[in-house]
Design a protein around this motif. Sequence first.
Motif: not given
Length: 303
Positions: A73-78
Motif C-alpha cells: 500500500a505504501g508503494v502504491a499510494l506514495l
Amino acid sequence: MSQQSTLRKFLPLVGAVMVWGGNWPVMKMGLAHMSPLWLAASRFGSAAVVSVLVLAALGRLRFPTRQEWPLVAGVALLQMGAFTALALWALQYVAPGRASVVAYATSIWVIPLSALILKERLNAGQWVATALSYAGIGVIVAPAFSPWQAHTVVGLVMLLGASFAWACNIIQLRGNRHVRLGADMIPWQTALATIPLAALAWMSDGAPGFLTVPDAWPIILYTGPLATALTFIVVLGMTQKMPPVATSIAMLCVPVIGLVVSSVVFHERLSADLALGLTLIGISVAASAVAARVKRPLALRPS
C-alpha cells in the motif's frame, strides 16, 4: 572478475534510470492527449495488466501476505500514486528537465526523516550535506519568485510534495527490511495505485476519451509496461538492498537524463541556476554518502 560482476549487478538499475529519465519528456507529450490524472491512471492500469499476464504465465502470481500489505500500500499510494499524480500536474507549469530535478531530489527529505523516524544519529557531514541539498533546491526554485510566477510556484510546490511522498516510502521500506517486496507484488501495487487515480480522473475529467486516440497509445505503452512494470521491479529491489542515501544517488541520474532528452525534444535550456542547483544537490548526496562511510550512523535497531 569482481569489477565485471559488480558492473553487471548494477546494469538493471542503470537501464531503469535511463528509462525513467526519458519518461519525463514522454509524460509531457502525453499531456497533449489526456489529463494528468488519466495519464497517471493509464500508466499504472496498463502496468497492472501486463504484470498480471507475465507473472501468471510464469506461475508467480500470488496475493500479498499480511506483513507485505502495508508496504504494498505504501508503494502504491506514495511512490506510485501520489508521486506521479503530483508530478504530472506540475508538468503543466514546469519544464520536464527542471521538474525532474526537483521531484527526484529525495535527499532533501530522506536524511532528516532518517533521523526523525528511523532514529539514526547523523554526523556533522550529513547535516552539511542536507544544507547543501536545500541550497540546491533553493537556487532552482528562486527564479519563480522573482518575478512572481504563480503557476510555476504551484508546480514547484507539487514537485516538492512528490519528492516528499517518495522519500516517505523510502523510509518505510528501509524501516521494514525484514519484509522484502519482490516482482510478484508489482500487480497489486500498480492496481492499488490505479483505483483512486481512475476514480478521481473520472470525477474530474469525465470518461477516458483518449483511448480512441492512436497517438496516445505509444505514450501509455512507454509509461506503463516499460517505465513502470519493468523499472519498478528493479528499483524496489535495489531500494531495500541499498541505504537510503545510495538510492538517492542513483535517482539523481534520472533528472540528468531527463534534462538531456528534454533539451533535445523541447529545447529546454540548461540555465545557470538549474546547473548550479543540480550541482549542489549532487555534491550534497555525494557528501552524505562519504560522511556515512566515515562514521556510520547509529540506529536503534541493528541493520
